[in-house]
Design a protein around this motif. Structure first.
Motif, PDB file in Angstrom:
ATOM      1  N   VAL A 207       0.853  -1.311   0.005  1.00  0.00           N
ATOM      2  CA  VAL A 207      -0.107  -0.071  -0.136  1.00  0.00           C
ATOM      3  C   VAL A 207       0.827   1.208   0.005  1.00  0.00           C
ATOM      4  N   PRO A 208       0.640   2.085  -0.967  1.00  0.00           N
ATOM      5  CA  PRO A 208       1.466   3.425  -1.043  1.00  0.00           C
ATOM      6  C   PRO A 208       1.152   4.406   0.218  1.00  0.00           C
ATOM      7  N   LYS A 209       2.245   5.147   0.494  1.00  0.00           N
ATOM      8  CA  LYS A 209       2.098   6.233   1.729  1.00  0.00           C
ATOM      9  C   LYS A 209       2.895   7.451   1.044  1.00  0.00           C
ATOM     10  N   TYR A 210       2.297   8.448   1.013  1.00  0.00           N
ATOM     11  CA  TYR A 210       2.753   9.657   0.498  1.00  0.00           C
ATOM     12  C   TYR A 210       3.438  10.613   1.519  1.00  0.00           C
ATOM     13  N   GLU A 211       4.594  11.174   1.413  1.00  0.00           N
ATOM     14  CA  GLU A 211       5.096  12.210   2.286  1.00  0.00           C
ATOM     15  C   GLU A 211       5.828  13.397   1.666  1.00  0.00           C
ATOM     16  N   THR A 212       5.242  14.533   2.281  1.00  0.00           N
ATOM     17  CA  THR A 212       5.733  15.806   1.131  1.00  0.00           C
ATOM     18  C   THR A 212       6.964  16.298   1.875  1.00  0.00           C
ATOM     19  N   ARG A 213       8.019  16.497   1.242  1.00  0.00           N
ATOM     20  CA  ARG A 213       9.436  16.895   1.738  1.00  0.00           C
ATOM     21  C   ARG A 213       9.709  18.223   0.924  1.00  0.00           C
ATOM     22  N   GLN A 214      10.842  18.877   1.286  1.00  0.00           N
ATOM     23  CA  GLN A 214      11.514  20.186   0.915  1.00  0.00           C
ATOM     24  C   GLN A 214      12.973  19.823   0.736  1.00  0.00           C
ATOM     25  N   ARG A 215      13.638  20.599  -0.488  1.00  0.00           N
ATOM     26  CA  ARG A 215      14.790  20.489  -0.764  1.00  0.00           C
ATOM     27  C   ARG A 215      15.567  21.762  -1.655  1.00  0.00           C
ATOM     28  N   THR A 216      16.654  22.106  -1.287  1.00  0.00           N
ATOM     29  CA  THR A 216      17.264  23.588  -1.756  1.00  0.00           C
ATOM     30  C   THR A 216      17.884  23.105  -2.966  1.00  0.00           C
ATOM     31  N   ILE A 217      17.758  23.583  -3.916  1.00  0.00           N
ATOM     32  CA  ILE A 217      18.387  23.176  -5.380  1.00  0.00           C
ATOM     33  C   ILE A 217      19.311  24.473  -5.799  1.00  0.00           C
ATOM     34  N   ASN A 218      20.661  24.124  -5.909  1.00  0.00           N
ATOM     35  CA  ASN A 218      21.523  25.279  -6.450  1.00  0.00           C
ATOM     36  C   ASN A 218      21.740  24.715  -7.966  1.00  0.00           C
ATOM     37  N   TYR A 219      21.390  25.889  -8.790  1.00  0.00           N
ATOM     38  CA  TYR A 219      21.471  26.073 -10.221  1.00  0.00           C
ATOM     39  C   TYR A 219      22.333  27.409 -10.767  1.00  0.00           C
ATOM     40  N   THR A 220      23.137  27.192 -12.072  1.00  0.00           N
ATOM     41  CA  THR A 220      23.648  27.996 -12.319  1.00  0.00           C
ATOM     42  C   THR A 220      22.987  28.763 -13.463  1.00  0.00           C
ATOM     43  N   VAL A 221      23.105  30.107 -13.819  1.00  0.00           N
ATOM     44  CA  VAL A 221      22.757  30.896 -14.798  1.00  0.00           C
ATOM     45  C   VAL A 221      23.815  31.492 -15.657  1.00  0.00           C
ATOM     46  N   TYR A 222      23.979  31.543 -16.805  1.00  0.00           N
ATOM     47  CA  TYR A 222      24.987  31.842 -17.640  1.00  0.00           C
ATOM     48  C   TYR A 222      24.580  33.377 -18.137  1.00  0.00           C
ATOM     49  N   ASN A 223      25.167  34.399 -18.245  1.00  0.00           N
ATOM     50  CA  ASN A 223      25.057  35.715 -18.552  1.00  0.00           C
ATOM     51  C   ASN A 223      25.894  36.058 -19.809  1.00  0.00           C
ATOM     52  N   THR A 224      25.684  36.708 -20.848  1.00  0.00           N
ATOM     53  CA  THR A 224      26.409  36.698 -21.978  1.00  0.00           C
ATOM     54  C   THR A 224      27.293  38.173 -21.852  1.00  0.00           C
ATOM     55  N   VAL A 225      28.560  38.045 -21.906  1.00  0.00           N
ATOM     56  CA  VAL A 225      29.329  39.286 -21.948  1.00  0.00           C
ATOM     57  C   VAL A 225      29.932  39.569 -22.903  1.00  0.00           C
ATOM     58  N   ARG A 226      29.847  40.505 -23.694  1.00  0.00           N
ATOM     59  CA  ARG A 226      30.593  40.775 -24.962  1.00  0.00           C
ATOM     60  C   ARG A 226      31.938  41.706 -24.658  1.00  0.00           C
ATOM     61  N   GLU A 227      32.911  41.207 -25.670  1.00  0.00           N
ATOM     62  CA  GLU A 227      34.334  42.053 -25.439  1.00  0.00           C
ATOM     63  C   GLU A 227      35.041  42.008 -26.693  1.00  0.00           C
ATOM     64  N   GLU A 228      35.543  43.278 -27.056  1.00  0.00           N
ATOM     65  CA  GLU A 228      36.006  43.584 -28.291  1.00  0.00           C
ATOM     66  C   GLU A 228      37.636  43.363 -28.242  1.00  0.00           C
ATOM     67  N   LYS A 229      38.308  42.746 -29.049  1.00  0.00           N
ATOM     68  CA  LYS A 229      39.586  42.325 -28.986  1.00  0.00           C
ATOM     69  C   LYS A 229      40.350  42.762 -30.420  1.00  0.00           C
ATOM     70  N   VAL A 230      41.650  42.862 -30.602  1.00  0.00           N
ATOM     71  CA  VAL A 230      42.266  42.940 -31.728  1.00  0.00           C
ATOM     72  C   VAL A 230      43.405  41.951 -31.631  1.00  0.00           C
ATOM     73  N   ARG A 231      43.443  41.523 -32.885  1.00  0.00           N
ATOM     74  CA  ARG A 231      44.416  40.611 -33.099  1.00  0.00           C
ATOM     75  C   ARG A 231      45.135  40.771 -34.580  1.00  0.00           C
ATOM     76  N   THR A 232      46.406  40.176 -34.346  1.00  0.00           N
ATOM     77  CA  THR A 232      47.262  40.509 -35.912  1.00  0.00           C
ATOM     78  C   THR A 232      47.193  39.487 -36.756  1.00  0.00           C
ATOM     79  N   GLU A 233      46.939  39.563 -38.072  1.00  0.00           N
ATOM     80  CA  GLU A 233      47.049  38.654 -38.882  1.00  0.00           C
ATOM     81  C   GLU A 233      47.750  38.871 -40.000  1.00  0.00           C
TER      82      GLU A 233
END
Length: 545
Positions: A207-233
């Motif tokens: 017979v199933p018995k249900y129990e409610t619990r809580q947990r903390t989730i750590n997640y990562t969000v990636y932000n886009t940063v643009r940067e201009e560079k100069v290279r010798t060709e």
């Protein structure tokens, strides 16, 4: 003065009405609601965190865009096709078998029988007496003159003409004849006898018995940063370069040369000297001329002139152009996008299900089957097959090829030779022979042949053909349906969500607070001379507050 009091009263009323819409910017006097343009319900937490409004500037908001992407999916389908296969089949055929028979044959042969006899013969011999003389001989020499002609030649070509005929073939077919018989067969049958019983079964249920619990989730969000560079060709440039080089050129001129060509060869008929022989039938000597032979005579040579190409080698100086590779350097500006990670935390509720075992009982009815043997009889029909020979006839078409003659014409080039006569003379010495008769005697042996008949016997082999029946296996062509799988690639649409940064401008706030829409018209009418309030009203109208 009354106008100023009325303005203060309206300002206090406006603060009371807009207390709920106050914002922290400018001590709550100015509201930016509706100015950011990012009020969509699907904005993520990352987009909300990046809203940093600056008075009179812009800020970035992340907007969710949905795009449709098509995935290639392989699907297996089935199709039917006709397949040709072959089966072996026995056919009765007839063939002719050669057979050799021996027999004795009598024949008559004429056998020669020889008999030797002798006889004496008198004969006269003419003895030659030779005398040498001289004489002048005039003779004619024929010189060949060649001339080219063309003529039409008729020739015959055999063309094949095909004709279709029929012939009748007799063959034998073995035909099966079926005959049905009946016989009695005894067999045993097992009859089932069923009996019902009961038993108690214990089983366990989870017979199933249900129990409610809580947990903390750590997640990562990636932000886009643009940067201009100069290279010798480094890149390569082809630089033209002129130079001279010396080459050798083939030349030449024509020269006339005289060549001596040997003359043509002629065929001449020359007779060999003859001799005297004694002829028994005539009883005297007869002159027999010599054989004729063909001699080849070489004609005098002739001189011809021909042109000969004399090659020469000359040296020239030419101008050439070549390209030299030169390495150069340049600066290239490019943009680099970096994904900066940001760690976040959220609390999630989840359910845990536990299965608790529970023992139960139930009563089951089951049936026991027993097999009781019983003897029975039945009549069975079976078929026997006999092979009967049957003679048949069929008509077969065949082709006969006849060669029909057809006359055709073609042009043939040929050369004719005319002989031009030329008179010449020479002095010849010749011998004159006079024959003096002389009688002689000789004994000759000769044979007489007589043909005697003789009977002989020989064995002769004679070949005859007899008919023989045999069984041949042929392949019969048949057709059947076959279901085969094949793969089809189709495109399945799928919705993909991605976030795009959007820049939003925010107007410069006025020194006065925002006013609600019902009061706006009254204040505008009362405060026509205040430039600060007019600018604020214009801002609120533009932002849609």
């Amino acid at each position: 003065m009354n106008r100023l009091y009325t303005l203060l009263a309206l300002t206090i009323a406006t603060f009371a009405l807009t207390a709920n819409h106050a914002s922290a910017a400018y001590c709550g006097a100015v509201s930016y609601k509706g100015c950011d343009g990012c009020g969509e319900p699907d904005v993520t937490e990352e987009a909300t965190a990046q809203k940093v409004p600056v008075a009179g500037g812009t800020y970035t908001c992340m907007k969710t865009i949905r795009e449709i992407v098509y995935d290639r999916v392989e699907e297996t389908r089935y199709r039917s096709r006709r397949e040709v296969y072959y089966e072996d089949k026995e056919v009765q055929r007839t063939r002719l078998v050669p057979e050799t028979v021996t027999k004795d044959v009598q024949y008559t042969v004429m056998v020669p029988k020889y008999e030797t006899k002798t006889k004496t013969t008198e004969y006269t011999v003419m003895k030659p007496v030779y005398e040498t003389k001289e004489r002048v001989m005039n003779y004619t020499v024929r010189k060949p003159v060649y001339e080219n002609h063309t003529k039409e030649v008729e020739y015959t070509v055999c063309k094949p003409v095909y004709e279709t005929k029929q012939r009748t073939l007799h063959y034998t077919v073995r035909k099966p004849v079926y005959e049905t018989h009946t016989k009695t067969v005894n067999y045993t049958v097992c009859k089932p006898v069923y009996e019902t019983k009961q038993r108690t079964i214990k089983y366990t249920v989870c017979v199933p018995k249900y129990e409610t619990r809580q947990r903390t989730i750590n997640y990562t969000v990636y932000n886009t940063v643009r940067e201009e560079k100069v290279r010798t060709e480094n890149y390569t440039v082809l630089v033209p370069e002129h130079y001279t080089k010396t080459i050798k050129v083939r030349g030449g001129h024509w020269e006339t040369q005289s060549v001596c060509v040997p003359g043509p060869k002629m065929r001449k008929l020359v007779r060999q000297p003859g001799c005297w022989k004694y002829d028994k039938a005539r009883g005297k000597c007869v002159y027999k001329p010599g054989r004729c032979r063909i001699e080849t005579i070489q004609c005098p040579p002739k001189t011809i002139c021909k042109k000969v190409w004399v090659p020469t080698c000359e040296t020239r100086e030419i101008c050439c152009k070549r390209y030299r590779r030169e390495c150069r350097t340049r600066d290239v500006t490019y943009t680099v996008c970096k994904r900066v990670p940001e760690c976040r935390t959220k609390v999630c509720d989840y359910q845990v299900c536990k299965m608790v075992p529970e023992t139960r009982e139930k009563v089951c009815n089951y049936t026991v089957r027993k097999m009781v043997p019983e003897t029975k009889s039945r009549e069975v029909k079976y078929t026997t097959c006999k092979i009967v020979c049957e003679k048949r006839t069929k008509t077969q078409d065949y082709q006969v090829c006849k060669m029909v003659r057809e006359k055709r014409t073609k042009q043939v080039n040929y050369t004719t030779c005319k002989m031009v006569c030329e008179q010449r003379s020479r002095t010849c010495q010749y011998r004159v022979c006079k024959m003096v008769p002389e009688k002689r005697t000789k004994t000759c042996n000769y044979q007489v042949c007589t043909m005697v008949p003789e009977t002989r016997t020989k064995t002769v082999c004679e070949t005859k053909c007899r008919k023989e029946c045999y069984t041949d296996i042929i392949r019969v062509k048949k057709c059947r349906r076959v279901c085969e799988p094949y793969t089809v690639v189709k495109c399945v649409p799928r919705v993909v969500c991605r976030q795009v940064p959007v820049e939003i401008c925010c107007p410069t706030p006025c020194c006065e607070p925002c006013f609600p829409r019902p009061v706006r018209g009254v204040i505008k009418h009362l405060m026509k001379g205040c430039a600060c309030i007019e600018e604020k009203l214009h801002c609120e109208t533009t932002c849609g507050v």
